[in-house]
Design a protein around this motif. Sequence first.
Motif, PDB file in Angstrom:
ATOM      1  N   GLN A  57       0.855  -1.485   0.067  1.00  0.00           N
ATOM      2  CA  GLN A  57       0.113   0.030  -0.106  1.00  0.00           C
ATOM      3  C   GLN A  57       1.013   1.171   0.165  1.00  0.00           C
ATOM      4  OE1 GLN A  57      -3.019   0.140   3.200  1.00  0.00           O
ATOM      5  NE2 GLN A  57      -4.487   0.588   1.780  1.00  0.00           N
ATOM      6  N   ASN A  58       1.310   1.747  -1.279  1.00  0.00           N
ATOM      7  CA  ASN A  58       2.226   2.905  -1.520  1.00  0.00           C
ATOM      8  C   ASN A  58       1.591   3.549  -2.494  1.00  0.00           C
ATOM      9  OD1 ASN A  58       4.001   4.862  -2.325  1.00  0.00           O
ATOM     10  ND2 ASN A  58       5.839   3.658  -1.273  1.00  0.00           N
ATOM     11  N   PHE A  59       0.741   4.597  -2.289  1.00  0.00           N
ATOM     12  CA  PHE A  59       0.118   5.365  -3.259  1.00  0.00           C
ATOM     13  C   PHE A  59       0.989   6.135  -4.236  1.00  0.00           C
ATOM     14  CE2 PHE A  59      -2.248   6.112   0.995  1.00  0.00           C
ATOM     15  CZ  PHE A  59      -3.386   4.975   0.517  1.00  0.00           C
ATOM     16  N   TYR A  60       2.217   6.685  -4.038  1.00  0.00           N
ATOM     17  CA  TYR A  60       3.092   7.210  -4.594  1.00  0.00           C
ATOM     18  C   TYR A  60       3.784   6.276  -5.850  1.00  0.00           C
ATOM     19  CZ  TYR A  60       2.156  10.324  -0.527  1.00  0.00           C
ATOM     20  OH  TYR A  60       1.633  11.115   0.395  1.00  0.00           O
ATOM     21  N   ASN A  61       3.871   5.096  -5.247  1.00  0.00           N
ATOM     22  CA  ASN A  61       4.582   3.976  -5.844  1.00  0.00           C
ATOM     23  C   ASN A  61       3.491   3.867  -7.151  1.00  0.00           C
ATOM     24  OD1 ASN A  61       4.967   1.093  -6.930  1.00  0.00           O
ATOM     25  ND2 ASN A  61       7.123   1.816  -5.742  1.00  0.00           N
ATOM     26  N   ARG A  62       2.217   3.540  -6.684  1.00  0.00           N
ATOM     27  CA  ARG A  62       1.262   3.437  -7.954  1.00  0.00           C
ATOM     28  C   ARG A  62       1.027   4.562  -8.719  1.00  0.00           C
ATOM     29  NH1 ARG A  62      -3.550   1.316  -3.431  1.00  0.00           N
ATOM     30  NH2 ARG A  62      -2.378  -0.478  -2.760  1.00  0.00           N
ATOM     31  N   LEU A  63       1.304   5.795  -8.427  1.00  0.00           N
ATOM     32  CA  LEU A  63       1.104   6.891  -9.069  1.00  0.00           C
ATOM     33  C   LEU A  63       2.400   6.938 -10.188  1.00  0.00           C
ATOM     34  CD1 LEU A  63       0.159   9.702 -10.065  1.00  0.00           C
ATOM     35  CD2 LEU A  63       1.551  10.785  -8.285  1.00  0.00           C
ATOM     36  N   ALA A  64       3.743   6.398  -9.829  1.00  0.00           N
ATOM     37  CA  ALA A  64       4.830   6.528 -10.718  1.00  0.00           C
ATOM     38  C   ALA A  64       4.596   5.329 -11.594  1.00  0.00           C
ATOM     39  CB  ALA A  64       6.066   6.005  -9.905  1.00  0.00           C
ATOM     40  N   GLN A  65       3.850   4.273 -11.437  1.00  0.00           N
ATOM     41  CA  GLN A  65       3.473   3.319 -12.222  1.00  0.00           C
ATOM     42  C   GLN A  65       2.541   3.660 -13.371  1.00  0.00           C
ATOM     43  OE1 GLN A  65       2.310  -0.739 -10.410  1.00  0.00           O
ATOM     44  NE2 GLN A  65       3.406   0.041  -8.514  1.00  0.00           N
ATOM     45  N   ARG A  66       1.544   4.424 -12.868  1.00  0.00           N
ATOM     46  CA  ARG A  66       0.570   5.025 -13.853  1.00  0.00           C
ATOM     47  C   ARG A  66       1.358   6.004 -14.777  1.00  0.00           C
ATOM     48  NH1 ARG A  66      -2.806   5.320  -9.174  1.00  0.00           N
ATOM     49  NH2 ARG A  66      -2.463   7.751  -9.153  1.00  0.00           N
ATOM     50  N   MET A  67       2.247   6.576 -14.371  1.00  0.00           N
ATOM     51  CA  MET A  67       2.877   7.609 -15.139  1.00  0.00           C
ATOM     52  C   MET A  67       3.975   6.904 -16.151  1.00  0.00           C
ATOM     53  SD  MET A  67       3.775  10.454 -12.181  1.00  0.00           S
ATOM     54  CE  MET A  67       4.785  11.458 -13.174  1.00  0.00           C
ATOM     55  N   GLY A  68       4.134   5.474 -16.223  1.00  0.00           N
ATOM     56  CA  GLY A  68       4.778   4.908 -17.044  1.00  0.00           C
ATOM     57  C   GLY A  68       6.060   4.287 -16.482  1.00  0.00           C
ATOM     58  N   TYR A  69       6.340   4.235 -15.371  1.00  0.00           N
ATOM     59  CA  TYR A  69       7.659   3.864 -14.516  1.00  0.00           C
ATOM     60  C   TYR A  69       7.304   2.826 -13.530  1.00  0.00           C
ATOM     61  CZ  TYR A  69       9.140   8.589 -16.163  1.00  0.00           C
ATOM     62  OH  TYR A  69       9.478   9.788 -16.794  1.00  0.00           O
ATOM     63  N   ALA A  70       6.498   1.497 -14.342  1.00  0.00           N
ATOM     64  CA  ALA A  70       6.333   0.616 -13.280  1.00  0.00           C
ATOM     65  C   ALA A  70       7.686  -0.003 -13.068  1.00  0.00           C
ATOM     66  CB  ALA A  70       5.366  -0.231 -14.185  1.00  0.00           C
ATOM     67  N   LYS A  71       8.469  -0.319 -13.953  1.00  0.00           N
ATOM     68  CA  LYS A  71       9.588  -1.130 -13.706  1.00  0.00           C
ATOM     69  C   LYS A  71      10.577  -0.266 -12.715  1.00  0.00           C
ATOM     70  CE  LYS A  71      13.754  -2.984 -15.754  1.00  0.00           C
ATOM     71  NZ  LYS A  71      14.422  -3.365 -17.291  1.00  0.00           N
TER      72      LYS A  71
END
Length: 355
Positions: A258-272
């Motif tokens: 549960q890390n909201f900021y990590n999920r945001l980075a993923q949605r911005m295209g930085y999943a890896k």
Amino acid sequence: MRLGINLGYWGAGMDADNLAVAQEADRLGYAVCWAAEAYGSDAPTVLSWVAAQTERIDVGSGIFQIPARTPAMTAMTAATLDTLSGGRFRLGLGVSGPQVSEGWYGVKFDKPLSRTREYVEIIRKAMSRERLSHEGEHWTLPLPDGPGKPIKLTVHPVREEIPLYIAAIGPKNLEQTGEIADGALLIFFSPEHAEETTLRHLRAGREKSGTSGGGDALAGFDVCPTVPLAVGEDVHALADQFRPYTALYVGGMGSRKQNFYNRLAQRMGYAKEAAEIQDKYLAGDKEGAAAAVPHELIDSTTLLGSTARIAERMRAYAEAGVTTLSLAPAGFTREERIAGLRAGVEALEQAGVGS
């Protein structure tokens, strides 16, 4: 677009500098000064201190933590701050995170969306000065079968409606924020990714609420991201200043699940990259996590470079729909941060998007 200043947390030995920054922002015509709280300095005390020693600038909670106070207490605090500041208070709310909510406040971090909605309903009812009664999933006022009775707020705020903001990151929270709030407090906001990560969700909430005006669903709604700022010629060196900050949020703020900021980075295209940052941070390799943050992620969510480059980025923020751009100037000294404030005003003038 107007400028704000985010002072962050207090109590770390820089309080006099923070006050000087707030006073300079007031002198320069900044619209609002935000103060935060986590598990150190509390925001209401800081905001009353700043309001007492400034003249025009609004003071805002960025944020009051929902698990820290009952909704009625928050309404009392908001009404008091608005009265003492002469109508300059903005109420920002957020659910915080599971570690702080459960570890510091002893409040279960469950159903954050319904809890926030109910919290806002009670606050708005209390600040309207009607007799307070509420039957919900999370609060019942008055308590049944007891001596309590519906009572109303005795303080008269300066304004009939105090602007209410919610700190939102996830799609569902953003949609609800658009529906029930007057503005959104945002972080790691990138103009290039604004529509898919943020604005479409806010817009959907506004349309659901029926409060959108004309053809623009976000008309009258304050889109308010906090954006770090650093002035200089070497953009890569300036970006490196914010590597630990970005790594902390993307890698270590919250749990692995549960890390909201990590999920945001993923949605911005930085999943890896987000996964690598989190793996290293949670393994104790904070330097490695910082090194793994892509330069492009930092550059797209900050204001870096010369005044002319910052002005160009400010135009991008304004075109993306930002209405209040809250700056967090880099620097460990009062002089550095005030220089950043002044550069922000100069860049806004160059950008030609001020209001």
